[in-house]
Design a protein around this motif. Structure first.
Motif, PDB file in Angstrom:
ATOM      1  N   LYS A  38       1.199  -0.963   0.172  1.00 19.61           N
ATOM      2  CA  LYS A  38      -0.001  -0.207  -0.031  1.00 19.61           C
ATOM      3  C   LYS A  38       1.079   1.118  -0.010  1.00 19.61           C
ATOM      4  O   LYS A  38       0.422   2.519  -0.752  1.00 19.61           O
ATOM      5  N   MET A  39       1.757   1.138   0.933  1.00 20.82           N
ATOM      6  CA  MET A  39       2.989   2.555   0.910  1.00 20.82           C
ATOM      7  C   MET A  39       3.016   2.610  -0.624  1.00 20.82           C
ATOM      8  O   MET A  39       4.106   3.718  -0.518  1.00 20.82           O
ATOM      9  N   SER A  40       4.018   1.809  -1.447  1.00 22.77           N
ATOM     10  CA  SER A  40       4.420   1.389  -2.440  1.00 22.77           C
ATOM     11  C   SER A  40       3.337   2.436  -3.242  1.00 22.77           C
ATOM     12  O   SER A  40       3.751   3.474  -4.371  1.00 22.77           O
ATOM     13  N   VAL A  41       2.595   1.504  -3.342  1.00 23.48           N
ATOM     14  CA  VAL A  41       1.271   1.956  -4.780  1.00 23.48           C
ATOM     15  C   VAL A  41       0.977   3.145  -4.514  1.00 23.48           C
ATOM     16  O   VAL A  41       0.794   3.964  -5.446  1.00 23.48           O
ATOM     17  N   ARG A  42       1.001   4.305  -2.564  1.00 25.78           N
ATOM     18  CA  ARG A  42       0.658   5.546  -2.310  1.00 25.78           C
ATOM     19  C   ARG A  42       1.927   6.570  -3.298  1.00 25.78           C
ATOM     20  O   ARG A  42       1.963   7.493  -3.560  1.00 25.78           O
ATOM     21  N   LEU A  43       3.110   5.988  -2.672  1.00 25.55           N
ATOM     22  CA  LEU A  43       4.073   7.089  -3.215  1.00 25.55           C
ATOM     23  C   LEU A  43       3.885   6.715  -5.047  1.00 25.55           C
ATOM     24  O   LEU A  43       4.609   7.890  -5.210  1.00 25.55           O
ATOM     25  N   GLN A  44       4.107   5.721  -5.937  1.00 28.67           N
ATOM     26  CA  GLN A  44       3.802   5.318  -7.094  1.00 28.67           C
ATOM     27  C   GLN A  44       3.265   6.813  -7.317  1.00 28.67           C
ATOM     28  O   GLN A  44       2.734   7.398  -8.426  1.00 28.67           O
ATOM     29  N   SER A  45       1.936   6.469  -7.044  1.00 30.08           N
ATOM     30  CA  SER A  45       0.264   7.395  -7.007  1.00 30.08           C
ATOM     31  C   SER A  45       1.127   8.713  -7.043  1.00 30.08           C
ATOM     32  O   SER A  45       0.255   9.885  -8.191  1.00 30.08           O
ATOM     33  N   GLU A  46       1.031   9.518  -6.091  1.00 29.90           N
ATOM     34  CA  GLU A  46       2.101  10.663  -6.613  1.00 29.90           C
ATOM     35  C   GLU A  46       3.015  10.987  -6.841  1.00 29.90           C
ATOM     36  O   GLU A  46       4.091  12.031  -7.487  1.00 29.90           O
ATOM     37  N   ASN A  47       4.293   9.878  -6.970  1.00 32.45           N
ATOM     38  CA  ASN A  47       5.673  10.048  -8.272  1.00 32.45           C
ATOM     39  C   ASN A  47       4.961  10.738  -9.744  1.00 32.45           C
ATOM     40  O   ASN A  47       5.623  10.881 -10.329  1.00 32.45           O
ATOM     41  N   ILE A  48       3.786  10.227  -9.826  1.00 31.58           N
ATOM     42  CA  ILE A  48       3.473   9.905 -11.692  1.00 31.58           C
ATOM     43  C   ILE A  48       2.701  12.008 -12.086  1.00 31.58           C
ATOM     44  O   ILE A  48       4.248  12.327 -12.630  1.00 31.58           O
ATOM     45  N   PRO A  49       2.252  12.092 -10.979  1.00 30.21           N
ATOM     46  CA  PRO A  49       2.563  13.469 -11.262  1.00 30.21           C
ATOM     47  C   PRO A  49       2.993  15.066 -11.103  1.00 30.21           C
ATOM     48  O   PRO A  49       3.439  15.275 -11.544  1.00 30.21           O
ATOM     49  N   THR A  50       4.052  14.407 -10.410  1.00 30.28           N
ATOM     50  CA  THR A  50       5.128  14.900  -9.777  1.00 30.28           C
ATOM     51  C   THR A  50       6.264  15.269 -10.775  1.00 30.28           C
ATOM     52  O   THR A  50       6.388  15.891 -11.603  1.00 30.28           O
ATOM     53  N   HIS A  51       6.320  13.655 -11.463  1.00 27.99           N
ATOM     54  CA  HIS A  51       6.796  13.736 -12.761  1.00 27.99           C
ATOM     55  C   HIS A  51       6.879  14.794 -14.286  1.00 27.99           C
ATOM     56  O   HIS A  51       7.015  15.159 -14.477  1.00 27.99           O
ATOM     57  N   LEU A  52       5.086  14.516 -14.225  1.00 33.34           N
ATOM     58  CA  LEU A  52       4.471  14.979 -15.670  1.00 33.34           C
ATOM     59  C   LEU A  52       4.675  16.715 -14.928  1.00 33.34           C
ATOM     60  O   LEU A  52       4.668  17.033 -16.131  1.00 33.34           O
ATOM     61  N   LYS A  53       4.340  16.997 -13.820  1.00 36.22           N
ATOM     62  CA  LYS A  53       4.826  18.552 -13.754  1.00 36.22           C
ATOM     63  C   LYS A  53       6.080  18.393 -14.324  1.00 36.22           C
ATOM     64  O   LYS A  53       5.927  19.745 -14.596  1.00 36.22           O
ATOM     65  N   GLU A  54       6.741  18.024 -13.714  1.00 37.49           N
ATOM     66  CA  GLU A  54       8.255  18.022 -14.248  1.00 37.49           C
ATOM     67  C   GLU A  54       8.785  18.661 -16.312  1.00 37.49           C
ATOM     68  O   GLU A  54       9.420  19.740 -15.977  1.00 37.49           O
ATOM     69  N   LEU A  55       8.173  17.385 -15.981  1.00 38.00           N
ATOM     70  CA  LEU A  55       8.187  17.376 -17.806  1.00 38.00           C
ATOM     71  C   LEU A  55       7.181  18.353 -18.324  1.00 38.00           C
ATOM     72  O   LEU A  55       8.109  18.840 -19.851  1.00 38.00           O
TER      73      LEU A  55
END
Length: 183
Positions: A61-78
């Motif tokens: 669950k912790m990895s899923v939450r981190l992954q779901s938060e990580n994707i929008p951050t990467h998209l905003k950076e790109l």
């Protein structure tokens, strides 16, 4: 010997010109249409990130939450990288390029029209001088010089306008089309 029919020649010349122009426009539009539905090189990372970023091997669950938060951050950076390159150009330099492009276009059109006007005056004076003498095939061929100069001027201006349009580097193809039509 057949007589030369000038109205019929003008009609067929204009008809053939429109036909060739139509073929060139259809070809150009098909190339533009094909380019507009491709994923652009600079934005290809965004498409890959959107469609291929989730790792299905994540089970905690912790990895899923981190992954779901990580994707929008990467998209905003790109997105900021893509948009940051456009903002760095600056409005002032962009306006200077557009002003230079329009002044080149208008100046070349003016000087081309002035050159054709002077050439037409020169040809008219030569024709008046030749009218006193005997009419020969050379004198008749000189009548084709002015349409040849006008056609060459149109051809050169078209190449110059394409070069200027490339220099301006519009983001929207429709704006590029409207500017080209207006010029």
């Amino acid at each position: 010997m057949m007589a030369y029919n000038i109205p019929l020649a003008y009609f067929f010349t204009i008809g053939i010109t429109f036909f060739i122009t139509g073929i060139v426009l259809v070809y150009s539009m098909s190339k533009s249409f094909g380019r507009s539905f491709r994923v652009f090189k600079s934005q290809g990372n965004l498409a890959i990130k959107v469609f291929c970023s989730w790792d299905f091997k994540v089970i905690k669950k912790m990895s899923v939450r981190l992954q779901s938060e990580n994707i929008p951050t990467h998209l905003k950076e790109l997105l900021s990288e893509v948009n940051g390159g456009e903002e760095e150009k600056g409005r002032l330099s962009g306006m200077a390029v557009h002003l230079l492009a329009w002044s080149i276009s208008l100046g070349s059109t003016f000087f081309c029209a002035l050159g054709i006007h002077c050439f037409a005056k020169h040809m008219h004076l030569r024709r008046l001088e030749d009218a006193e003498g005997e009419v020969s095939l050379v004198h008749e061929a000189r009548l084709l010089a002015l349409p040849g100069v006008v056609s060459c001027g149109n051809l050169l201006l078209l190449g110059l306008f394409n070069l200027v349009s490339w220099m301006e580097n519009y983001n929207s193809p429709i704006v590029r089309l409207y500017v080209s039509i207006f010029r």
